[in-house]
Scaffold this motif. Structure first.
Motif, mmCIF file in Angstrom:
data_model
loop_
_atom_site.group_PDB
_atom_site.id
_atom_site.type_symbol
_atom_site.label_atom_id
_atom_site.label_comp_id
_atom_site.label_asym_id
_atom_site.label_seq_id
_atom_site.Cartn_x
_atom_site.Cartn_y
_atom_site.Cartn_z
ATOM 1 N N UNK A 95 -9.940 23.695 72.736
ATOM 2 C CA UNK A 95 -8.516 23.395 72.606
ATOM 3 C C UNK A 95 -7.896 23.448 73.997
ATOM 4 N N UNK A 96 -6.683 22.929 74.113
ATOM 5 C CA UNK A 96 -6.048 22.811 75.421
ATOM 6 C C UNK A 96 -5.786 24.137 76.099
ATOM 7 N N UNK A 97 -5.329 25.109 75.343
ATOM 8 C CA UNK A 97 -5.014 26.414 75.925
ATOM 9 C C UNK A 97 -6.272 27.085 76.478
ATOM 10 N N UNK A 98 -7.372 27.001 75.719
ATOM 11 C CA UNK A 98 -8.625 27.610 76.157
ATOM 12 C C UNK A 98 -9.136 26.922 77.430
ATOM 13 N N UNK A 99 -9.076 25.585 77.441
ATOM 14 C CA UNK A 99 -9.557 24.858 78.603
ATOM 15 C C UNK A 99 -8.760 25.188 79.851
ATOM 16 N N UNK A 159 -11.110 14.501 87.566
ATOM 17 C CA UNK A 159 -10.684 14.661 86.178
ATOM 18 C C UNK A 159 -10.817 13.335 85.436
ATOM 19 N N UNK A 160 -11.635 13.335 84.393
ATOM 20 C CA UNK A 160 -11.800 12.159 83.536
ATOM 21 C C UNK A 160 -11.147 12.436 82.194
ATOM 22 N N UNK A 161 -10.251 11.564 81.771
ATOM 23 C CA UNK A 161 -9.579 11.733 80.498
ATOM 24 C C UNK A 161 -10.294 10.921 79.424
ATOM 25 N N UNK A 162 -10.609 11.570 78.306
ATOM 26 C CA UNK A 162 -11.221 10.908 77.155
ATOM 27 C C UNK A 162 -10.132 10.672 76.126
ATOM 28 N N UNK A 163 -9.987 9.444 75.670
ATOM 29 C CA UNK A 163 -8.880 9.146 74.765
ATOM 30 C C UNK A 163 -9.288 8.203 73.652
ATOM 31 N N UNK A 164 -8.855 8.535 72.437
ATOM 32 C CA UNK A 164 -9.048 7.637 71.307
ATOM 33 C C UNK A 164 -7.884 6.647 71.221
ATOM 34 N N UNK A 175 -12.804 19.510 74.820
ATOM 35 C CA UNK A 175 -12.999 18.561 73.726
ATOM 36 C C UNK A 175 -12.998 19.324 72.402
ATOM 37 N N UNK A 176 -12.082 18.959 71.501
ATOM 38 C CA UNK A 176 -11.984 19.704 70.243
ATOM 39 C C UNK A 176 -13.004 19.248 69.206
ATOM 40 N N UNK A 177 -13.600 18.068 69.397
ATOM 41 C CA UNK A 177 -14.630 17.597 68.460
ATOM 42 C C UNK A 177 -15.971 18.196 68.873
ATOM 43 N N UNK A 178 -16.413 19.182 68.120
ATOM 44 C CA UNK A 178 -17.625 19.903 68.501
ATOM 45 C C UNK A 178 -18.854 18.996 68.493
ATOM 46 N N UNK A 206 -16.236 19.075 88.086
ATOM 47 C CA UNK A 206 -15.581 17.943 87.421
ATOM 48 C C UNK A 206 -15.110 18.401 86.051
ATOM 49 N N UNK A 207 -14.058 17.770 85.547
ATOM 50 C CA UNK A 207 -13.517 18.101 84.226
ATOM 51 C C UNK A 207 -13.424 16.828 83.398
ATOM 52 N N UNK A 208 -13.909 16.887 82.150
ATOM 53 C CA UNK A 208 -13.604 15.830 81.181
ATOM 54 C C UNK A 208 -12.607 16.422 80.195
ATOM 55 N N UNK A 209 -11.572 15.682 79.908
ATOM 56 C CA UNK A 209 -10.437 16.203 79.150
ATOM 57 C C UNK A 209 -10.050 15.248 78.038
ATOM 58 N N UNK A 210 -10.143 15.717 76.790
ATOM 59 C CA UNK A 210 -9.712 14.902 75.663
ATOM 60 C C UNK A 210 -8.187 14.840 75.625
ATOM 61 N N UNK A 211 -7.640 13.731 75.177
ATOM 62 C CA UNK A 211 -6.187 13.575 75.145
ATOM 63 C C UNK A 211 -5.572 14.308 73.957
ATOM 64 N N UNK A 212 -6.207 14.196 72.784
ATOM 65 C CA UNK A 212 -5.669 14.815 71.571
ATOM 66 C C UNK A 212 -6.328 16.167 71.342
ATOM 67 N N UNK A 213 -5.628 17.222 71.709
ATOM 68 C CA UNK A 213 -6.173 18.572 71.613
ATOM 69 C C UNK A 213 -5.245 19.471 70.813
ATOM 70 N N UNK A 214 -5.805 20.431 70.072
ATOM 71 C CA UNK A 214 -4.957 21.432 69.421
ATOM 72 C C UNK A 214 -4.389 22.416 70.431
ATOM 73 N N UNK A 215 -3.293 23.042 70.074
ATOM 74 C CA UNK A 215 -2.618 24.111 70.837
ATOM 75 C C UNK A 215 -1.900 23.614 72.085
ATOM 76 N N UNK A 216 -2.524 22.719 72.837
ATOM 77 C CA UNK A 216 -1.858 22.134 74.001
ATOM 78 C C UNK A 216 -2.381 20.729 74.217
ATOM 79 N N UNK A 217 -1.472 19.758 74.277
ATOM 80 C CA UNK A 217 -1.847 18.354 74.430
ATOM 81 C C UNK A 217 -2.550 18.122 75.759
ATOM 82 N N UNK A 218 -3.507 17.176 75.757
ATOM 83 C CA UNK A 218 -4.264 16.874 76.959
ATOM 84 C C UNK A 218 -3.391 16.445 78.130
#
Length: 236
Positions: free
Chosen positions: A28-32, A73-78, A3-6, A45-57
């Motif tokens: 960011x996506x690359x780090x995750x 895997x749970x995807x979080x999306x705006x 999640x890129x939103x701290x 378990x992983x929660x994964x934001x859709x809009x991420x810097x460096x690599x898209x969710x």
């Protein structure tokens, strides 16, 4: 939690700590993806934001699924569009939660997915028996929860994710019974219906694609109602 939103990560971290969960954050996506690659068996378990810097969710989800078919895997999306949510599910997400969301809703979804994952693990033995008993067996179809295998006319249906297997088991265990999307959400995802029927549709679509690689379609749509298992047409 990728999640890129701290602020969101810190807020959820407080709720996770109340559950005594150990949390690893990536911003960011690359780090995750790098953290998961370093220890694919180390995360429940992983929660994964859709809009991420460096690599898209979406790309992160695709690569995670190439490494592991089983980690929940749970995807979080705006993004509140059907195409984005369905695409995320088709890439391997087990569930999605749309932002803004209630922290308790996310915690409940995580608990539900983790319960289902634990059940899957206890049903899978360390070694598989070639002549294991089948929980479901018809003239054309066989399924074993012990080995987590399914066969259509003795050809294995390969690459089933835990959710796809559970869907197939539920439907095939009650042949010709029609299940609504709401019922399948409660039975497979273990949470009440909140209008997330696209979760079921996306998983049914992927399940059908895997079935069609080995034979005729046995998961039927009952328009306006839901889905059913019916292999009687294979006798024709």
């Amino acid at each position: 939690m990728i999640e890129d939103n701290q602020s969101v990560a810190e807020m959820m971290g407080m709720f996770f700590q109340k559950e005594n969960w150990e949390v690893v954050n990536a911003y960011d996506g690359e780090e995750g993806l790098a953290q998961f690659k370093a220890d694919p068996e180390g995360f429940d378990i992983i929660t994964l934001d859709l809009n991420l810097p460096k690599m898209d969710g979406m790309q992160v989800a695709k690569e995670i699924r190439q490494l592991s078919q089983s980690v929940p895997l749970i995807m979080l999306t705006a993004r509140d569009t059907e195409s984005d949510q369905v695409l995320g599910l088709e890439l391997g997400a087990d569930d999605y939660v749309t932002k803004p969301f209630s922290p308790m809703t996310l915690v409940a979804r995580i608990k539900a997915l983790h319960r289902r994952a634990e059940v899957s693990e206890t049903q899978s033995p360390a070694t598989e028996s070639a002549d294991a008993d089948y929980d479901v067996e018809t003239k054309h179809f066989k399924l074993s929860t012990k080995t987590r295998e399914a066969f259509l006319d003795d050809v294995p249906i390969e690459g089933l994710t835990p959710k796809e297997f559970d869907l197939l088991h539920t439907l095939a265990g009650n042949p010709k019974q029609v299940f609504s999307r709401e019922q399948l959400l409660q039975l497979i995802w273990d949470y009440e219906y909140y209008g997330d029927e696209r979760t079921v549709d996306a998983h049914i679509k992927k399940l059908r694609q895997k079935i069609e690689k080995v034979g005729p379609q046995i998961i039927q749509t009952v328009w306006g109602v839901g889905y059913k298992f019916d292999d009687s047409g294979l006798d024709v």
